[in-house]
Design an enzyme around this catalytic site. Structure first.
Site, mmCIF file in Angstrom:
data_model
loop_
_atom_site.group_PDB
_atom_site.id
_atom_site.type_symbol
_atom_site.label_atom_id
_atom_site.label_comp_id
_atom_site.label_asym_id
_atom_site.label_seq_id
_atom_site.Cartn_x
_atom_site.Cartn_y
_atom_site.Cartn_z
ATOM 1 N N ARG A 71 0.839 -1.201 0.000
ATOM 2 C CA ARG A 71 0.000 0.000 0.000
ATOM 3 C C ARG A 71 0.877 1.255 0.000
ATOM 4 N NH1 ARG A 71 -5.614 0.363 0.990
ATOM 5 N NH2 ARG A 71 -6.187 2.541 0.710
ATOM 6 N N ASN A 113 -11.721 16.671 0.762
ATOM 7 C CA ASN A 113 -12.662 15.583 0.550
ATOM 8 C C ASN A 113 -14.026 15.993 1.094
ATOM 9 O OD1 ASN A 113 -13.680 13.049 -0.097
ATOM 10 N ND2 ASN A 113 -12.854 12.045 1.722
ATOM 11 N N THR A 114 -15.073 15.340 0.604
ATOM 12 C CA THR A 114 -16.419 15.579 1.106
ATOM 13 C C THR A 114 -16.903 14.349 1.880
ATOM 14 O OG1 THR A 114 -17.457 14.731 -0.919
ATOM 15 C CG2 THR A 114 -17.016 17.106 -0.807
ATOM 16 N N HIS A 115 -17.878 14.590 2.756
ATOM 17 C CA HIS A 115 -18.467 13.505 3.534
ATOM 18 C C HIS A 115 -19.955 13.785 3.710
ATOM 19 C CE1 HIS A 115 -18.716 10.218 6.361
ATOM 20 N NE2 HIS A 115 -19.330 11.003 7.226
ATOM 21 N N ASP A 147 -6.665 14.628 6.616
ATOM 22 C CA ASP A 147 -5.527 14.367 7.503
ATOM 23 C C ASP A 147 -5.404 12.852 7.667
ATOM 24 O OD1 ASP A 147 -7.443 13.548 9.331
ATOM 25 O OD2 ASP A 147 -7.042 15.121 10.788
ATOM 26 N N GLY A 149 -6.470 10.761 9.773
ATOM 27 C CA GLY A 149 -7.615 10.062 10.329
ATOM 28 C C GLY A 149 -8.689 9.797 9.295
ATOM 29 N N ASP A 151 -12.054 10.939 8.125
ATOM 30 C CA ASP A 151 -13.019 12.046 8.179
ATOM 31 C C ASP A 151 -12.806 12.927 9.405
ATOM 32 O OD1 ASP A 151 -14.184 10.924 5.875
ATOM 33 O OD2 ASP A 151 -15.532 9.692 7.077
#
Length: 210
Positions: A71, A113-115, A147, A149, A151
């Site tokens: 990865r 990013n979106t959530h 970051d 983590g 979300d």
């Protein structure tokens, strides 16, 4: 991210249909928006997100995790490929892979990013479903700086979406996605035109010198 006189360069990452990508491509067609999509990357082949980019004449690339021995190697390859397009901002638009340490180090404060929930409530893969199950009266969408983590990054923008009594997960999620696209387009445009300053968990539009 600081503001530039030329259009901000966006690299957009996708894993599926690319509806958020399409919203950005449409917005970027207006010169006053202040940004342009210079590349679209994915972690899989044969998805509509890549087809949308190709129809718009935007370069694309695919880096599958299975193509690499670890990865970490995949993360490094993604970082190298994205960096080659010299982006001002990297946008996760339904990209379903978590960025690793090297990727985040290469684009500090420049990967967003979106959530589909009002973070910090209901992080993870099932934001809308979790919110509905919890019985909240207001759900929504969040745009944040990524970051290490899940979300957990500093919040740039949020949009509230009322939960209707007759909502199921599908109907609520569809309304959240509409708000999410609007929020993403508005915020990315402001970042492109004004810049973005991240100080701890505080985020504001503008340049560091202001």
């Amino acid at each position: 991210m600081s503001v530039t006189s030329s259009p901000a360069r966006l690299v957009v990452l996708v894993s599926g249909a690319g509806t958020n990508l399409q919203a950005l491509l449409d917005a970027c067609a207006d010169p006053s928006y202040g940004a342009r999509v210079v590349a679209v990357g994915a972690d899989r082949d044969d998805i509509e997100g890549l087809a949308r980019a190709e129809r718009a004449g935007v370069p694309t690339f695919v880096r599958k995790v299975s193509q690499f021995t670890s990865r970490e190697d995949w993360d490094r390859a993604m970082a190298d490929t994205v960096a080659a397009f010299d982006p001002d901002l990297v946008v996760s638009a339904g990209f379903m892979k978590l960025a690793g340490a090297e990727f985040l180090a290469r684009f500090p404060g420049r990967y967003v990013n979106t959530h589909p929930a009002l973070l910090p409530a209901f992080p993870g893969m099932h934001g809308a479903a979790d919110a509905l199950e919890h019985g909240v009266k207001v759900a929504g969408a969040t745009l944040f700086v990524v970051d290490p983590g899940v979300d957990t990054g500093p919040i740039i923008a949020q949009r509230a979406v009322p939960v209707e009594p007759e909502d199921d997960v599908e109907s609520l999620h569809e309304r959240i996605k509409v708000a999410e696209r609007e929020m993403l387009v508005e915020a990315v445009g402001r970042i492109a035109r004004e810049g973005l300053v991240v100080t701890g968990r505080k985020v504001r539009y503008g340049s560091a010198g202001k």
